[in-house]
Motif scaffolding. Structure first.
Motif, PDB file in Angstrom:
ATOM      1  N   SER A 279     -24.309  -8.322   0.279  1.00 48.58           N
ATOM      2  CA  SER A 279     -23.534  -7.086   0.363  1.00 48.58           C
ATOM      3  C   SER A 279     -22.260  -7.306   1.168  1.00 48.58           C
ATOM      4  CB  SER A 279     -24.377  -5.991   1.022  1.00 48.58           C
ATOM      5  OG  SER A 279     -23.593  -4.854   1.320  1.00 48.58           O
ATOM      6  N   ALA A 280     -21.169  -6.725   0.693  1.00 49.57           N
ATOM      7  CA  ALA A 280     -19.899  -6.748   1.417  1.00 49.57           C
ATOM      8  C   ALA A 280     -19.176  -5.433   1.167  1.00 49.57           C
ATOM      9  CB  ALA A 280     -19.029  -7.919   0.977  1.00 49.57           C
ATOM     10  N   THR A 281     -18.358  -5.025   2.119  1.00 52.60           N
ATOM     11  CA  THR A 281     -17.571  -3.794   1.974  1.00 52.60           C
ATOM     12  C   THR A 281     -16.097  -4.151   2.072  1.00 52.60           C
ATOM     13  OG1 THR A 281     -19.308  -2.393   2.902  1.00 52.60           O
ATOM     14  CG2 THR A 281     -17.069  -1.512   2.916  1.00 52.60           C
ATOM     15  N   TYR A 282     -15.328  -3.712   1.076  1.00 48.51           N
ATOM     16  CA  TYR A 282     -13.900  -4.026   0.994  1.00 48.51           C
ATOM     17  C   TYR A 282     -13.076  -2.757   1.141  1.00 48.51           C
ATOM     18  CZ  TYR A 282     -15.320  -8.576  -0.860  1.00 48.51           C
ATOM     19  OH  TYR A 282     -15.885  -9.825  -1.017  1.00 48.51           O
ATOM     20  N   LEU A 283     -12.002  -2.851   1.911  1.00 49.85           N
ATOM     21  CA  LEU A 283     -11.032  -1.769   2.059  1.00 49.85           C
ATOM     22  C   LEU A 283      -9.714  -2.216   1.439  1.00 49.85           C
ATOM     23  CD1 LEU A 283     -11.626  -0.782   5.804  1.00 49.85           C
ATOM     24  CD2 LEU A 283     -12.893  -0.043   3.782  1.00 49.85           C
ATOM     25  N   ALA A 284      -8.971  -1.283   0.872  1.00 50.89           N
ATOM     26  CA  ALA A 284      -7.656  -1.591   0.302  1.00 50.89           C
ATOM     27  C   ALA A 284      -6.844  -0.304   0.255  1.00 50.89           C
ATOM     28  CB  ALA A 284      -7.796  -2.193  -1.100  1.00 50.89           C
ATOM     29  N   TYR A 285      -5.522  -0.446   0.143  1.00 49.98           N
ATOM     30  CA  TYR A 285      -4.623   0.700   0.257  1.00 49.98           C
ATOM     31  C   TYR A 285      -3.579   0.688  -0.853  1.00 49.98           C
ATOM     32  CZ  TYR A 285      -6.778   0.735   4.846  1.00 49.98           C
ATOM     33  OH  TYR A 285      -7.705   0.753   5.863  1.00 49.98           O
ATOM     34  N   LYS A 286      -3.091   1.868  -1.203  1.00 50.45           N
ATOM     35  CA  LYS A 286      -2.047   2.013  -2.218  1.00 50.45           C
ATOM     36  C   LYS A 286      -0.784   2.574  -1.562  1.00 50.45           C
ATOM     37  CE  LYS A 286      -0.904   4.564  -6.451  1.00 50.45           C
ATOM     38  NZ  LYS A 286      -1.417   5.428  -7.549  1.00 50.45           N
ATOM     39  N   GLY A 287       0.389   1.990  -1.897  1.00 51.77           N
ATOM     40  CA  GLY A 287       1.610   2.595  -1.388  1.00 51.77           C
ATOM     41  C   GLY A 287       2.646   1.639  -0.853  1.00 51.77           C
ATOM     42  N   LYS A 288       2.645   0.384  -1.271  1.00 56.97           N
ATOM     43  CA  LYS A 288       3.638  -0.557  -0.747  1.00 56.97           C
ATOM     44  C   LYS A 288       4.891  -0.616  -1.615  1.00 56.97           C
ATOM     45  CE  LYS A 288       2.085  -4.764  -3.098  1.00 56.97           C
ATOM     46  NZ  LYS A 288       1.814  -6.197  -2.956  1.00 56.97           N
ATOM     47  N   HIS A 289       4.910   0.139  -2.714  1.00 58.18           N
ATOM     48  CA  HIS A 289       6.024   0.063  -3.645  1.00 58.18           C
ATOM     49  C   HIS A 289       7.139   1.040  -3.265  1.00 58.18           C
ATOM     50  CE1 HIS A 289       2.329  -1.210  -5.714  1.00 58.18           C
ATOM     51  NE2 HIS A 289       3.109  -2.138  -6.238  1.00 58.18           N
ATOM     52  N   GLY A 290       8.368   0.696  -3.636  1.00 62.30           N
ATOM     53  CA  GLY A 290       9.494   1.577  -3.360  1.00 62.30           C
ATOM     54  C   GLY A 290      10.727   0.796  -2.967  1.00 62.30           C
ATOM     55  N   PRO A 291      11.878   1.483  -2.855  1.00 62.46           N
ATOM     56  CA  PRO A 291      13.140   0.809  -2.512  1.00 62.46           C
ATOM     57  C   PRO A 291      13.166   0.350  -1.066  1.00 62.46           C
ATOM     58  CG  PRO A 291      13.456   3.186  -2.578  1.00 62.46           C
ATOM     59  CD  PRO A 291      12.062   2.942  -3.075  1.00 62.46           C
ATOM     60  N   CYS A 292      14.013  -0.638  -0.797  1.00 62.61           N
ATOM     61  CA  CYS A 292      14.139  -1.204   0.550  1.00 62.61           C
ATOM     62  C   CYS A 292      15.504  -0.839   1.134  1.00 62.61           C
ATOM     63  CB  CYS A 292      13.986  -2.723   0.505  1.00 62.61           C
ATOM     64  SG  CYS A 292      12.378  -3.272  -0.094  1.00 62.61           S
ATOM     65  N   PHE A 293      15.503  -0.038   2.207  1.00 63.86           N
ATOM     66  CA  PHE A 293      16.740   0.390   2.844  1.00 63.86           C
ATOM     67  C   PHE A 293      16.836  -0.153   4.275  1.00 63.86           C
ATOM     68  CE2 PHE A 293      16.035   4.088  -0.144  1.00 63.86           C
ATOM     69  CZ  PHE A 293      16.964   3.659  -1.077  1.00 63.86           C
ATOM     70  N   GLU A 294      18.052  -0.426   4.701  1.00 68.02           N
ATOM     71  CA  GLU A 294      18.328  -0.949   6.038  1.00 68.02           C
ATOM     72  C   GLU A 294      18.472   0.202   7.025  1.00 68.02           C
ATOM     73  OE1 GLU A 294      18.234  -2.744   8.748  1.00 68.02           O
ATOM     74  OE2 GLU A 294      19.230  -4.454   7.772  1.00 68.02           O
ATOM     75  N   LYS A 295      17.607   0.217   8.051  1.00 67.10           N
ATOM     76  CA  LYS A 295      17.673   1.247   9.089  1.00 67.10           C
ATOM     77  C   LYS A 295      17.721   0.631  10.492  1.00 67.10           C
ATOM     78  CE  LYS A 295      17.332   4.710   6.171  1.00 67.10           C
ATOM     79  NZ  LYS A 295      18.443   5.670   5.954  1.00 67.10           N
ATOM     80  N   ASN A 296      18.034  -0.667  10.570  1.00 69.13           N
ATOM     81  CA  ASN A 296      18.126  -1.383  11.855  1.00 69.13           C
ATOM     82  C   ASN A 296      16.819  -1.361  12.655  1.00 69.13           C
ATOM     83  OD1 ASN A 296      20.743  -2.053  11.281  1.00 69.13           O
ATOM     84  ND2 ASN A 296      21.662  -0.473  12.588  1.00 69.13           N
ATOM     85  N   GLN A 297      15.705  -1.307  11.937  1.00 70.45           N
ATOM     86  CA  GLN A 297      14.401  -1.290  12.589  1.00 70.45           C
ATOM     87  C   GLN A 297      13.842  -2.703  12.710  1.00 70.45           C
ATOM     88  OE1 GLN A 297      13.185   1.276   9.445  1.00 70.45           O
ATOM     89  NE2 GLN A 297      12.677   2.964  10.835  1.00 70.45           N
ATOM     90  N   ALA A 298      12.909  -2.867  13.640  1.00 72.97           N
ATOM     91  CA  ALA A 298      12.285  -4.173  13.841  1.00 72.97           C
ATOM     92  C   ALA A 298      10.828  -4.006  14.225  1.00 72.97           C
ATOM     93  CB  ALA A 298      13.021  -4.956  14.921  1.00 72.97           C
ATOM     94  N   VAL A 299      10.052  -5.047  13.941  1.00 71.24           N
ATOM     95  CA  VAL A 299       8.662  -5.094  14.387  1.00 71.24           C
ATOM     96  C   VAL A 299       8.451  -6.410  15.124  1.00 71.24           C
ATOM     97  CG1 VAL A 299       7.840  -3.662  12.492  1.00 71.24           C
ATOM     98  CG2 VAL A 299       7.816  -6.155  12.241  1.00 71.24           C
TER      99      VAL A 299
END
Length: 389
Positions: A279-299
């Motif tokens: 048995s294993a449990t998997y998590l996953a997410y939807k929502g990485k698609h879309g345009p890429c805009f510059e906002k001077n942000q950093a991580v």
């Protein structure tokens, strides 16, 4: 993912074997169909024993459900996970169970009003359908077939047209309508030829920002042809299991991001011909698609690894202020990434719409970019009543 992409003729349609076995399991408990699971006892108190006894699962995906969610349970069986989720989401939430087995649907639909009376609201419904085709409501199709029996090739063509119409005009689960998909030891029962369609359907019905939480049986090696040709092993959640790494790949190929193995049982549930099924449990997410805009942000990636790479191919070095587009910045602030990063907003908010450069590749963010538009001041600790250092 050799086994996942192959279309194996011998298991092109395993539904009849699965329906027969789970139909029998709805009437009389079969221990071979489940793994021992500890559910939160507070949610079991109002669920009738006949539902609890007919639970054939290998995990507890209900613990990933939240208040107010719209929940979709794939292969809902007797309804146990749905009835637990009903209590968690509350009166503002909604729970939809999908199953194809008559006896299981009879049980879950009969118990639903009992649960509604005990919790004080009705927020659960059960639909007849195949989990690899979440557009076609089989109850609607059965109603049409009762008036239009198939007796010729022409009748077959008209039925196929009606299936398309039902899927388009009466879609069982609409696009972008579900907050979380749960499933408990059912995905492995779908034939290999339809698994890719199943994962695509999961992606279609999830809202942007939605998530998947599925518990299933996976194998450490590919199942042999002889195992896949054994209907009892297939309906017993064994030979239809995806290899543990293939499960991740299947979610990725469907478009999901943030795939995470949240549970992995070290002890195999079954061993057949030396192949371990667990048995294993998997998590996953939807929502990485879309345009890429510059906002001077950093991580800034915290560590502990020297570097990591995300699902879009971005490489983040430990401790480095990394320039990212606004879409990626917002994505990383959400689960399952948020605890891995520090988030640096620009000193002055960027309101213009400017495309992110370098094909959205990650580079070091010069602090001067983050401070753009802010006056260069000098802070003098001696001017304070108390110095912080």
């Amino acid at each position: 993912m050799d086994g996942y992409n192959e279309t194996i003729a011998t298991n092109a349609d395993v539904r009849s074997d699965v329906q027969d076995r789970y139909g029998a399991g709805a009437k009389e408990f079969e221990a071979a169909l489940c793994c021992p699971i500890d559910y939160d006892p507070q949610y079991l108190k109002i669920i009738p024993e006949e539902v609890i006894e007919r639970d054939y699962g290998c995990g507890d995906p209900s613990r990933y459900v939240r208040e107010g969610d719209t929940v979709l349970d794939l292969g809902s069986g007797g309804g146990k996970i749905c009835f637990i989720a009903s209590q968690i989401v509350g009166p503002e939430g909604k729970v939809i169970g999908i199953d194809m087995t008559d006896d299981m649907l009879e049980l879950s639909r009969r118990i639903a009003p009992v649960i509604a009376e005990r919790v004080g609201y009705a927020n659960v419904e059960f639909k007849r359908g195949h989990i690899e085709d979440l557009k076609t409501d089989l109850d609607a199709l059965n109603s049409w077939l009762a008036k239009n029996p198939v007796k010729s090739a022409g009748d077959m063509e008209r039925m196929e047209e009606e299936i398309l119409r039902i899927g388009q005009d009466m879609t069982m689960v609409p696009d972008n309508s579900v907050d979380v998909i749960v499933s408990n030891c059912v995905l492995n029962l779908v034939s290999d030829s339809k698994k890719k369609q199943m994962f695509a359907e999961m992606f279609r019905v999830l809202k942007v920002g939605g998530r998947v939480a599925v518990s299933d049986i996976v194998s450490d090696e590919d199942s042999s042809e002889s195992l896949k040709n054994d209907p009892r092993l297939w309906s017993g959640c064994i030979s239809g299991a995806l290899r543990e790494d293939e499960f991740c790949t299947a979610l990725e190929e469907a478009g999901f991001h943030g795939v995470f193995v949240d549970k992995f049982e070290y002890e195999p549930w079954q061993i057949v011909e030396g192949i371990e099924y667990r048995s294993a449990t998997y998590l996953a997410y939807k929502g990485k698609h879309g345009p890429c805009f510059e906002k001077n942000q950093a991580v800034i990636y915290k560590g502990p690894f020297r570097q990591i790479k995300d699902d879009d191919g971005h490489t983040f070095m430990r401790g480095v202020r990394s320039a990212v587009c606004a879409k990626t910045f917002d994505l990383l602030k959400r689960e399952p990434y948020a605890d891995l990063f520090y988030f640096v907003e620009p000193a002055v908010e960027v309101t213009e719409t400017v495309d992110f450069q370098n094909n959205c590749s990650v580079r070091r963010r010069d602090p001067q970019e983050t401070k753009l538009g802010k006056a260069k001041i000098t802070s003098d600790p001696s001017q304070r009543e108390e110095s912080c250092c």
